[in-house]
Scaffold this active site. Structure first.
Site, PDB file in Angstrom:
ATOM      1  N   GLU A  43       2.435   4.948  -4.085  1.00 44.80           N
ATOM      2  CA  GLU A  43       2.384   5.898  -5.230  1.00 44.80           C
ATOM      3  C   GLU A  43       3.738   6.565  -5.457  1.00 44.80           C
ATOM      4  O   GLU A  43       4.016   6.867  -6.628  1.00 44.80           O
ATOM      5  CB  GLU A  43       1.285   6.948  -4.980  1.00 44.80           C
ATOM      6  CG  GLU A  43      -0.115   6.390  -5.059  1.00 44.80           C
ATOM      7  CD  GLU A  43      -0.467   5.471  -3.890  1.00 44.80           C
ATOM      8  OE1 GLU A  43       0.103   5.678  -2.803  1.00 44.80           O
ATOM      9  OE2 GLU A  43      -1.278   4.556  -4.070  1.00 44.80           O
TER      10      GLU A  43
ATOM     11  N   ASP B 204       0.849  -1.193   0.000  1.00 49.87           N
ATOM     12  CA  ASP B 204       0.000   0.000   0.000  1.00 49.87           C
ATOM     13  C   ASP B 204       0.889   1.249   0.000  1.00 49.87           C
ATOM     14  O   ASP B 204       2.114   1.146   0.143  1.00 49.87           O
ATOM     15  CB  ASP B 204      -0.883  -0.065   1.257  1.00 49.87           C
ATOM     16  CG  ASP B 204      -1.886   1.057   1.301  1.00 49.87           C
ATOM     17  OD1 ASP B 204      -2.287   1.550   0.239  1.00 49.87           O
ATOM     18  OD2 ASP B 204      -2.273   1.458   2.422  1.00 49.87           O
TER      19      ASP B 204
ATOM     20  N   ASP C 143      -9.006   3.631  -1.844  1.00 50.01           N
ATOM     21  CA  ASP C 143      -9.921   4.099  -0.787  1.00 50.01           C
ATOM     22  C   ASP C 143     -11.228   4.635  -1.348  1.00 50.01           C
ATOM     23  O   ASP C 143     -11.432   5.851  -1.448  1.00 50.01           O
ATOM     24  CB  ASP C 143      -9.226   5.170   0.053  1.00 50.01           C
ATOM     25  CG  ASP C 143      -8.043   4.593   0.813  1.00 50.01           C
ATOM     26  OD1 ASP C 143      -7.877   3.352   0.813  1.00 50.01           O
ATOM     27  OD2 ASP C 143      -7.287   5.375   1.405  1.00 50.01           O
TER      28      ASP C 143
HETATM   29  C1  GLC Z   1      -4.601   3.324   3.044  1.00 47.67           C
HETATM   30  C2  GLC Z   1      -5.114   2.111   2.282  1.00 47.67           C
HETATM   31  C3  GLC Z   1      -6.114   1.368   3.126  1.00 47.67           C
HETATM   32  C4  GLC Z   1      -5.462   0.983   4.441  1.00 47.67           C
HETATM   33  C5  GLC Z   1      -4.919   2.204   5.168  1.00 47.67           C
HETATM   34  C6  GLC Z   1      -4.130   1.836   6.426  1.00 47.67           C
HETATM   35  O1  GLC Z   1      -5.613   4.245   3.235  1.00 47.67           O
HETATM   36  O2  GLC Z   1      -5.646   2.477   1.057  1.00 47.67           O
HETATM   37  O3  GLC Z   1      -6.614   0.256   2.457  1.00 47.67           O
HETATM   38  O4  GLC Z   1      -6.385   0.331   5.269  1.00 47.67           O
HETATM   39  O5  GLC Z   1      -4.062   2.928   4.309  1.00 47.67           O
HETATM   40  O6  GLC Z   1      -3.088   0.988   6.126  1.00 47.67           O
END
Ligand code: GLC
Length: 766
Positions: free
Chosen positions: A411, A408, A482
């Site tokens: 980017e 995650d 998200d």
């Molecule tokens: C980001 C991700 C989400 C995750 C969060 C905490 O917002 O997109 O899926 O739960 O970070 O790690």
């Protein structure tokens, strides 16, 4: 770019080099259907992050000067090159595919407003655009009039993107996504163009920030552009939309077959804060008999958000916990972000500093920004040594028993403003910049993760990513980031999943129930009905939002969710067959209707129905309060209502009642669907009897079977069965026998009767 007039050209093999007055370009026939147009900007040859290896096939290319232009032909295409490097593409029978626009650009409908009025509007936060935007590299193509524009990855938009503009710049946008957002987490600069008699794709393989305008500026043309990198694009011709996608995935790779368990139901939350909470989710799954294969540990499982560690206070003795969960049929997937906590004594930071693995500020110091762990540094994934190190680090997780890795914030996201463009990132040995490497950062991270898991486990790696660049489908699955528990986000999820699938990434899903904001019981039911037919099926919610596990509302909601999660498990063998096709040909699992029925013009812009493979069509409810809807049944075949068995002719529009516990699903006539019995997790029951549901009187279906876990299938360890329905009879034949476990029997439902039949030889006719 000012190319000037054509001065000369030189043809050699499948490549034609053209010298213009001020610039040069090369036209290469990669295959008879795929043409590359290249003109150096930043470098003499492109380093593609999407295409690995040489994809050129022997092509008989003929190049001639005809008057003042060059004609380059293959057996399928003719490319005309004019002064100023204007290029037209035709099929070999002379049909126009796409032509460069030769007129002056002109922004239509731009409102003329005074400076003061503009200033006033800006004060309230309005963003004003003003006409033409020029880029150093730009290609402008004619809109012939009947185009539909598809693809471009995860953009928050409808299926047909005509009239809109987009940007490729991987972006972490936690605020609610809405229609006029031009960019999102992923950059897939692959555009599919569908016209009545013509299909082609444009793959603009420029990994810098790029721009697409699909007739927004002017309905007479569309364009793609960049300010840096090279002019480097592929025209991919195909007689059908499917063949264009196959051409694109021939270049950039297909989605490999996943492990079978990954097709089960996944339950996630940010976060299951500790061991007791995670175990109670596991208990509730089994107590309520809701099938589930995967549970997730989001960032709070770590020791102070330090990647590759576990917090002992939240998750004491985590290895034992993973082992116990494994025995009960649960796999655990953990999140790993790229941001490494800056803390001396922390092994990942220390190793990275000792070996100089992190990206640098222009002054040579290690660059720092802030992410979940606070002050953090960022691995320089563009370098092989760094990717190898990161691949090795996966062992910390896989040795403990973790079954998949969720990448995650890649980017890469950063809380103290975006990483400046001039921060030094490497492209292998060459010093580059964040500006250049931004869009490929996540893909390189995913590749390292994939290679590590593969090396340490020998299994098909399960990697999930949020950000993405073309080609990463070879290494990772993805989710759409998200989203929110909004009805509009459920509605858009369908077009989003279709678009991503058409852009080469077959293993994709949304956060079921919505991530941000509070879900409602009704929304969860409807989203689970879409989720159970999505390639990646995971329920996930943000910190601070209300719980949205299937039992978090009332009994009815739990029962409806269970019904569709069970349906998902019934469909796993069918989905697995779809994945096999995705690996072999690049054709997605989750498809817009137009992909299967492109001759039926009514399907071109359907945003709220979708196909799973060739045989299943869903028309889910995506609006609050709705309990019926119209359903379009494409032309050319009959359709069966999956729930009632009723038959309808194709080409009709029907009204379907759809109370909360019903997701309208239709099966195309001729289907022979393979089904599993319901089970609590993949592998709970040995499937030695496969169920076959036969719809209609004529059909053929190929079913695939292997161990669902490793790469032995690539050495022939798999079975293929061909089911054929003709003249009232059903034949079952094993056409490839390479995997030791075989079905001993089939349970067939046909003509309103269900019966079981033993299978011992290679062929059976019923
Ligand atoms: C980001 C991700 C989400 C995750 C969060 C905490 O917002 O997109 O899926 O739960 O970070 O790690």
């Amino acid at each position: 770019m000012n190319y000037g007039r054509i001065k000369s050209f030189h043809a050699e093999g499948n490549r034609v080099e053209i010298l213009f007055e001020h610039q040069k370009a090369a036209i290469t026939a990669i295959t008879d259907e795929i043409i590359n147009i290249f003109s150096p900007g930043q470098s003499e040859i492109n380093h593609s992050f999407a295409i690995e290896g040489d994809k050129s096939k022997p092509v008989n290319v003929i190049a001639n000067m005809v008057g003042n232009y060059i004609v380059i032909s293959t057996s399928k295409l003719a490319v005309y090159v004019y002064d100023q490097c204007r290029v037209n593409f035709y099929t070999s029978d002379g049909t126009v595919l796409c032509r460069d626009y030769k007129g002056e650009r002109e922004a239509q409908g731009v409102a003329i407003i005074s400076k003061e009025a503009a200033e006033q509007a800006r004060m309230e936060g309005h963003v004003l655009t003003d006409g033409l935007t020029r880029h150093a590299i730009e290609v402008v193509k004619c809109i012939e009039g009947d185009e539909y524009f598809y693809g471009l990855g995860d953009k928050y938009s409808f299926l047909d993107k005509k009239g809109y503009d987009f940007e490729m710049w991987n972006s972490d946008l936690p605020e609610p996504h809405f229609e006029s957002m031009t960019r999102l987490y992923k950059s897939i600069p692959f555009l599919l163009v569908h016209r009545e008699a013509v299909n082609y794709g444009i793959f603009f393989d420029n990994h810098h920030r790029t721009y697409f305008d699909l007739g927004k500026e002017n309905d007479g043309y569309y364009s793609f552009a960049a300010d840096e990198g090279n002019l480097d694009y592929y025209l991919i011709y195909g007689t059908t939309l499917k063949s264009v996608i196959s051409g694109y995935t021939y270049l950039t790779g297909t989605t490999p077959l996943p492990q079978l368990w990954t097709l089960g139901y996944h339950q996630c939350r940010w976060s299951y804060e500790n061991r007791a909470e995670l175990l109670s989710v596991a208990d509730s799954m089994r107590e309520n008999e809701i099938p589930c294969d995967a549970l997730y540990c989001d960032i709070d499982y770590m020791d102070h958000f330090k990647v590759f560690t576990w917090g002992e206070s939240q998750y004491p003795d985590h290895r034992k916990m993973l082992e116990e969960l494994q025995k009960r049929g649960f796999k655990v997937v953990t999140i790993i972000d790229p941001g490494v906590k800056k803390e001396e004594g922390y092994f990942v930071y220390d190793e990275g500093i000792a070996n100089d693995y992190f990206v640098h500020a222009p002054d040579g110091s290690v660059y720092e920004n802030v992410v979940w762990p606070g002050d953090s540094v960022f691995p320089d994934f563009g370098r092989r040594a760094v990717r190898n190190w990161w691949a090795d680090k996966q062992k910390c997780m896989t040795d403990d028993g973790v079954a998949g890795i969720w990448n995650d914030m890649n980017e890469p996201a950063s809380f103290r403003g975006e990483i400046p463009g001039d921060v030094v990132f490497y492209d292998e040995e060459r010093a580059s910049t964040h500006r250049e490497m931004h869009n490929v950062y996540a893909s390189l991270m995913a590749k390292a993760t994939y290679e590590g898991i593969r090396r340490h486990t020998g299994k098909r790696p399960f990697v999930i990513t949020r950000a993405f660049y073309s080609g990463a489908q070879k290494y990772t699955t993805a989710w759409t980031g998200d989203n929110q528990s909004h009805w509009s986000h459920l509605r858009y999820a369908i077009a989003q999943l279709c678009s991503i699938g058409m852009s080469g990434l077959a293993f994709i899903g949304t956060d079921v129930g919505g991530f941000g904001a509070n879900c409602t019981a009704e929304l969860l039911c409807r989203w689970t009905q879409v989720g159970c037919l999505s390639p990646f099926f995971r329920n996930h919610a943000a910190k601070g939002t209300r719980h949205q596990e299937p039992w978090a509302f009332d009994r009815q909601t739990m029962e409806i969710c269970r019904k569709y999660i069970r349906l998902r498990y019934r469909l796993i063998p069918y989905l697995y067959d779809c994945f096999r096709i995705a690996e072999a040909m690049g054709i997605p699992v989750f498809r817009p209707l137009v992909l299967n029925f492109e001759k039926d013009a009514n399907t071109a812009r359907i945003n709220d129905q979708f196909m799973v493979g060739d045989w299943i069509m869903a028309a889910p409810i995506v609006d609050q309060g709705k309990v019926s809807r119209d359903v379009y049944l494409p032309k050319g075949c009959n359709w069966y209502d999956f729930h009632t068995g009723e038959r309808f002719p194709g080409g009709s529009r029907i009204l379907r009642e759809a109370p909360l516990d019903t997701c309208p699903i239709y099966i195309k006539e001729g289907a022979i669907l393979p089904l599993w019995p319901v089970m609590n997790y993949v592998g709970e029951k040995k499937v030695d009897c496969l169920e076959l549901m036969v719809f209609g009187s004529d059909g053929t279906y190929t079913h695939y079977q292997d161990n669902g876990e490793d790469f032995a299938y690539r050495d022939g360890e798999y079975n293929l069965y061909q089911f054929m329905r003709r003249n009232g009879r059903l034949s079952i034949e094993m056409t490839h026998a390479g995997y030791a476990e075989r079905y001993e029997a089939f349970k067939v439902t046909m003509n309103g009767k269900t019966f079981k039949i033993k299978f011992s030889g290679r062929k059976l006719v019923i």
